[in-house]
Motif scaffolding. Structure first.
Motif, PDB file in Angstrom:
ATOM      1  N   THR A 110    -102.207   2.979  45.597  1.00 55.67           N
ATOM      2  CA  THR A 110    -103.033   1.624  45.986  1.00 55.67           C
ATOM      3  C   THR A 110    -103.180   0.792  44.696  1.00 55.67           C
ATOM      4  O   THR A 110    -103.403   1.132  43.741  1.00 55.67           O
ATOM      5  N   THR A 111    -102.931  -0.513  45.056  1.00 57.85           N
ATOM      6  CA  THR A 111    -103.375  -1.431  43.913  1.00 57.85           C
ATOM      7  C   THR A 111    -104.472  -2.173  44.065  1.00 57.85           C
ATOM      8  O   THR A 111    -104.424  -3.419  43.433  1.00 57.85           O
ATOM      9  N   GLY A 112    -105.502  -1.751  44.310  1.00 58.35           N
ATOM     10  CA  GLY A 112    -106.721  -2.070  44.742  1.00 58.35           C
ATOM     11  C   GLY A 112    -107.342  -3.044  43.516  1.00 58.35           C
ATOM     12  O   GLY A 112    -108.435  -2.583  43.001  1.00 58.35           O
ATOM     13  N   ALA A 113    -106.603  -3.980  42.912  1.00 56.95           N
ATOM     14  CA  ALA A 113    -107.161  -4.859  41.914  1.00 56.95           C
ATOM     15  C   ALA A 113    -107.582  -5.983  42.337  1.00 56.95           C
ATOM     16  O   ALA A 113    -107.163  -6.288  43.311  1.00 56.95           O
ATOM     17  N   PRO A 114    -109.009  -6.402  42.034  1.00 56.93           N
ATOM     18  CA  PRO A 114    -109.530  -7.560  42.552  1.00 56.93           C
ATOM     19  C   PRO A 114    -108.644  -8.671  42.522  1.00 56.93           C
ATOM     20  O   PRO A 114    -108.164  -8.925  41.521  1.00 56.93           O
ATOM     21  N   ALA A 115    -108.721  -9.790  43.545  1.00 53.00           N
ATOM     22  CA  ALA A 115    -108.066 -11.085  43.266  1.00 53.00           C
ATOM     23  C   ALA A 115    -108.845 -11.905  42.309  1.00 53.00           C
ATOM     24  O   ALA A 115    -109.948 -11.793  42.164  1.00 53.00           O
ATOM     25  N   GLY A 160     -97.285  -8.707  40.402  1.00 51.59           N
ATOM     26  CA  GLY A 160     -98.378  -9.100  39.760  1.00 51.59           C
ATOM     27  C   GLY A 160     -97.814 -10.450  38.560  1.00 51.59           C
ATOM     28  O   GLY A 160     -96.694 -10.483  38.668  1.00 51.59           O
ATOM     29  N   LEU A 161     -98.523 -10.744  37.894  1.00 47.87           N
ATOM     30  CA  LEU A 161     -98.631 -11.974  37.044  1.00 47.87           C
ATOM     31  C   LEU A 161     -99.158 -11.543  35.608  1.00 47.87           C
ATOM     32  O   LEU A 161    -100.323 -11.240  35.491  1.00 47.87           O
ATOM     33  N   ASP A 162     -98.505 -11.415  34.737  1.00 49.08           N
ATOM     34  CA  ASP A 162     -98.936 -11.402  33.431  1.00 49.08           C
ATOM     35  C   ASP A 162     -98.554 -12.785  32.518  1.00 49.08           C
ATOM     36  O   ASP A 162     -97.586 -13.219  32.720  1.00 49.08           O
ATOM     37  N   ALA A 222    -108.677 -14.391  34.077  1.00 51.63           N
ATOM     38  CA  ALA A 222    -108.874 -13.364  34.899  1.00 51.63           C
ATOM     39  C   ALA A 222    -107.695 -12.265  34.702  1.00 51.63           C
ATOM     40  O   ALA A 222    -106.773 -13.163  34.194  1.00 51.63           O
ATOM     41  N   PRO A 223    -107.548 -10.971  34.738  1.00 49.16           N
ATOM     42  CA  PRO A 223    -106.487 -10.248  34.388  1.00 49.16           C
ATOM     43  C   PRO A 223    -105.491 -10.156  35.590  1.00 49.16           C
ATOM     44  O   PRO A 223    -105.879 -11.025  36.550  1.00 49.16           O
ATOM     45  N   ALA A 224    -104.211  -9.786  35.256  1.00 49.41           N
ATOM     46  CA  ALA A 224    -103.184  -9.920  36.098  1.00 49.41           C
ATOM     47  C   ALA A 224    -103.411  -9.031  37.466  1.00 49.41           C
ATOM     48  O   ALA A 224    -104.030  -7.967  37.162  1.00 49.41           O
ATOM     49  N   THR A 225    -103.254  -9.594  38.487  1.00 51.01           N
ATOM     50  CA  THR A 225    -103.849  -8.805  39.855  1.00 51.01           C
ATOM     51  C   THR A 225    -102.357  -8.759  40.912  1.00 51.01           C
ATOM     52  O   THR A 225    -101.509  -9.644  40.683  1.00 51.01           O
ATOM     53  N   ALA A 226    -102.667  -8.098  41.773  1.00 49.40           N
ATOM     54  CA  ALA A 226    -101.736  -8.242  42.917  1.00 49.40           C
ATOM     55  C   ALA A 226    -102.419  -9.120  43.770  1.00 49.40           C
ATOM     56  O   ALA A 226    -103.503  -9.258  44.005  1.00 49.40           O
ATOM     57  N   VAL A 282     -98.716  -0.783  39.908  1.00 47.27           N
ATOM     58  CA  VAL A 282     -98.731   0.312  40.449  1.00 47.27           C
ATOM     59  C   VAL A 282    -100.124   0.860  40.236  1.00 47.27           C
ATOM     60  O   VAL A 282    -100.574   1.031  39.019  1.00 47.27           O
ATOM     61  N   GLY A 283    -101.040   1.121  41.325  1.00 49.75           N
ATOM     62  CA  GLY A 283    -102.223   1.406  40.968  1.00 49.75           C
ATOM     63  C   GLY A 283    -102.929   0.234  40.172  1.00 49.75           C
ATOM     64  O   GLY A 283    -104.022   0.755  39.757  1.00 49.75           O
ATOM     65  N   GLY A 284    -102.761  -0.885  40.482  1.00 50.10           N
ATOM     66  CA  GLY A 284    -103.280  -1.854  39.576  1.00 50.10           C
ATOM     67  C   GLY A 284    -103.087  -2.025  38.264  1.00 50.10           C
ATOM     68  O   GLY A 284    -103.525  -2.897  37.652  1.00 50.10           O
ATOM     69  N   GLU A 285    -102.341  -1.094  37.936  1.00 55.58           N
ATOM     70  CA  GLU A 285    -101.880  -1.193  36.497  1.00 55.58           C
ATOM     71  C   GLU A 285    -100.270  -1.533  36.225  1.00 55.58           C
ATOM     72  O   GLU A 285     -99.418  -1.272  37.042  1.00 55.58           O
ATOM     73  N   ARG A 286     -99.881  -2.190  35.230  1.00 57.51           N
ATOM     74  CA  ARG A 286     -98.675  -2.782  34.936  1.00 57.51           C
ATOM     75  C   ARG A 286     -97.751  -1.638  34.346  1.00 57.51           C
ATOM     76  O   ARG A 286     -98.257  -0.867  33.620  1.00 57.51           O
ATOM     77  N   ARG A 287     -96.541  -1.532  34.955  1.00 59.52           N
ATOM     78  CA  ARG A 287     -95.362  -0.638  34.539  1.00 59.52           C
ATOM     79  C   ARG A 287     -94.550  -1.321  33.701  1.00 59.52           C
ATOM     80  O   ARG A 287     -93.741  -2.226  34.253  1.00 59.52           O
ATOM     81  N   ALA A 288     -94.575  -1.141  32.752  1.00 57.92           N
ATOM     82  CA  ALA A 288     -93.641  -1.687  31.645  1.00 57.92           C
ATOM     83  C   ALA A 288     -92.608  -0.986  31.066  1.00 57.92           C
ATOM     84  O   ALA A 288     -91.860  -1.194  30.028  1.00 57.92           O
TER      85      ALA A 288
END
Length: 605
Positions: free
Chosen positions: A414-419, A552-554, A437-441, A563-569
């Motif tokens: 789940t990418t449950g990051a807030p908008a 997402g947007l960085d 605001a941080p990068a979000t889905a 993935v799971g609200g966290e960036r996969r780099a």
């Protein structure tokens, strides 16, 4: 306040002497045009007084008179073109006084303190620079490009301010940075300097007109005169800048040293925002509507990552310079549209195929579409190379004892990051004066695959647009890379054809200074780079479709996979291992870790 500005500052005498040198070039050119006419007058007078009687003087006099008439005609036409040719005007966003009364008061106060004429108007440019621009040429009024006080004869120059400065800098910092620019109106008002500048701008415009039918001969003399006065004109501008800097020494000098650090930081963040974030959207036919607000988020993120930039975020509690505008969001949108036009060559107005996009919708409407478009292009290139849709990897790769098997059931994440919340001033995250605001889905919770109830999974049919097809084609145990080279070449050709078709459909302005984009941001990419980008896009699509990941947007790196609200780099080196070495093992391990099924068809755009 002085009407013309004093030229007693350091550098001003040098600027005036260089201006006189430029004017001497004009005087010599005029004398060269008049010389045949003067010789013709002497010969005619001598003939009339009987001093040159007999042959061959009648024929010589007639020939000299004919040459003098032709030279005078050509010189008259050339002079008229130089006088009437409109100098190039930088595309800007006009900022009338009603839209920024506080900013106009700040600029006039600066001019009063330095005893120089105030700029006639203020305009914004989507770049990290500020300068004075003369727009009082009669050609601008004839073409309708100037309709305000800045177009009146003898008007002071227009102050052009970089729009990122207004959003990133504080009011005191902007005042300190603008002081030496505003001080330049003093030396600029000197008659000799103004005359020399007008002559050089006229020559430059005439050289551009020389490319038009019937006026091709104008370009040669104009470029010759420009070469003759180039050194003196450059030294004149250096002298004017030195004089303006010396006059501004007494205005916020200590703060200006600190503010110059912010200029460099703003330039770095603006460049990253344009190349990594805005350019992918422009290529998709969308333009981010709040680039200036986005640069605040990008620079704040940069200050978090760079330990040398620690302490910069404490400035965000001070009053931002964009508070000097009545409607910052409207101005930001106009500057963002102009940035797309200057750096990408987009249309001057929004339309069905050129629409704005908000930062909150950027991941879904730009990142996801970009990935799926590139995935579709990759599979189209495989089709053109007659690659079977159900291509399997080589047997040697399947027989590896440590080869990961595709899981029977994907592992949803789940990418449950807030908008992101819209900024109160400009309608974008990262409001001026506050942290971004941080990068979000982007997708709402109900639309994400990971949040949907699990349905009975049917067997995946073989073939179709699958990641397995690409893995099988690029797998090369020998490491020769022939398949990758062929696919990269095909992608390069397809992309070049698409860009040519898009350019042909776009209205083409006349050449010279009106050619757009003025500053293209598309560095040439090698075929391998294109192939790696397209494979990465296909992997991201597969992760979104079958593993619950999201786009997402960085702010500094652009599109990213969440993935799971966290960036996969950690995806890039695994893709490069496949593309450059033909080794799919690292990428397969990564896919297995996320629960991505390579054999499952990917949804294309």
């Amino acid at each position: 306040m002085s009407g013309t500005g004093s030229i007693a500052e350091v550098g001003a005498p040098s600027a005036r002497s260089r201006a006189l040198a430029v004017l001497r070039v004009r005087s010599r050119a005029t004398a060269a045009v008049l010389l045949p006419a003067a010789l013709a007058v002497v010969l005619v007078a001598a003939r009339m007084t009987g001093r040159l009687a007999g042959d061959p003087w009648p024929a010589v006099t007639l020939a000299v008179c004919a040459v003098a008439a032709l030279v005078l005609l050509a010189g008259g036409i050339f002079g008229a073109v130089v006088l009437r040719a409109g100098p190039a005007v930088t595309p800007t966003v006009p900022l009338p006084e009603a839209a920024a009364p506080d900013l106009y008061r700040l600029v006039r106060d600066l001019a009063d303190r330095m005893d120089v004429p105030a700029p006639s108007a203020i305009a914004l440019t989507p770049d990290c620079d500020s300068w004075l621009e003369d727009r009082a040429h009669a050609a601008h009024r004839r073409r309708g490009t100037g309709a305000g006080p800045e177009s009146e004869p003898g008007a002071a120059p227009v102050l052009v301010i970089g729009s990122p400065f207004l959003w990133w800098m504080r009011v005191a910092e902007l005042r300190a940075v603008l002081a030496p620019v505003v001080a330049g109106t003093g030396p600029s008002a000197h008659p000799d300097i103004a005359d020399a500048r007008g002559f050089v701008r006229g020559l430059d415009a005439a050289a551009d007109i020389g490319g038009r039918p019937g006026l091709g001969w104008i370009g040669g003399p104009a470029r010759l005169l420009l070469r003759l006065c180039r050194t003196d004109a450059a030294e004149m501008e250096r002298g004017v800048a030195a004089a303006a800097s010396d006059r501004a020494q007494g205005v916020d000098y200590g703060l200006r040293i600190v503010a110059q650090e912010q200029v460099g930081l703003a330039y770095a963040g603006w460049d990253r925002l344009l190349t990594r974030v805005a350019l992918p959207a422009w290529r998709m036919g969308r333009w981010p509507a709040h680039l200036d607000a986005g640069v605040v988020s990008a620079l704040t993120e940069l200050s978090r990552r760079d330990r040398l930039a620690e302490g910069f975020t404490s400035r965000l509690g001070e009053r931002p310079a964009c508070d000097l505008l009545e409607q910052p969001g409207v101005v930001d949108e106009a500057a963002s549209l102009l940035a797309a036009r200057l750096f990408h060559g987009g249309p001057a107005e929004a339309g069905p195929d050129w629409s704005p996009v908000d930062w909150a919708a950027y991941p879904q409407e730009v990142v996801d579409r970009k990935w799926r478009t590139e995935a579709a292009r990759l599979h189209a290139a495989l089709d053109a190379l007659s690659v079977p849709a159900d291509l399997a990897p080589p047997a040697a790769d399947q027989s590896r004892p440590d080869a990961p098997a595709a899981p029977a059931e994907p592992v949803p994440v789940t990418t449950g990051a807030p908008a992101q919340a819209e900024a109160s001033v400009s309608g974008a995250p990262g409001a001026p004066g506050g942290p971004p605001a941080p990068a979000t889905a982007p997708a709402p919770a109900a639309a994400r695959p990971a949040d949907r109830p699990a349905a009975p999974r049917e067997p995946v049919p073989p073939g179709g647009a699958t990641l397995e097809r690409v893995l099988g084609y690029l797998t090369d145990p020998a490491g020769e890379g022939a398949a990758g080279e062929a696919l990269a070449g095909r992608l390069s050709g397809d992309l070049a054809r698409e860009e040519r078709a898009a350019g042909a459909a776009r209205p083409q302005p006349r050449g010279g200074a009106d050619t757009l984009p003025l500053f293209p941001l598309q560095p040439p990419r090698s075929g391998r780079d294109l192939l790696a980008d397209h494979v990465t896009a296909l992997v991201c699509c597969a992760a979104v479709d079958s593993a619950g990941a999201g786009p997402g947007l960085d702010w500094l790196d652009g599109p990213v996979l969440l993935v799971g609200g966290e960036r996969r780099a950690d995806l890039a080196p695994r893709v490069l291992s496949l593309v450059e070495d033909g080794d799919p093992a690292p990428l397969r391990d990564w896919l297995a870790e996320l629960g991505v099924r390579p054999e499952k068809p990917v949804r294309l755009l």
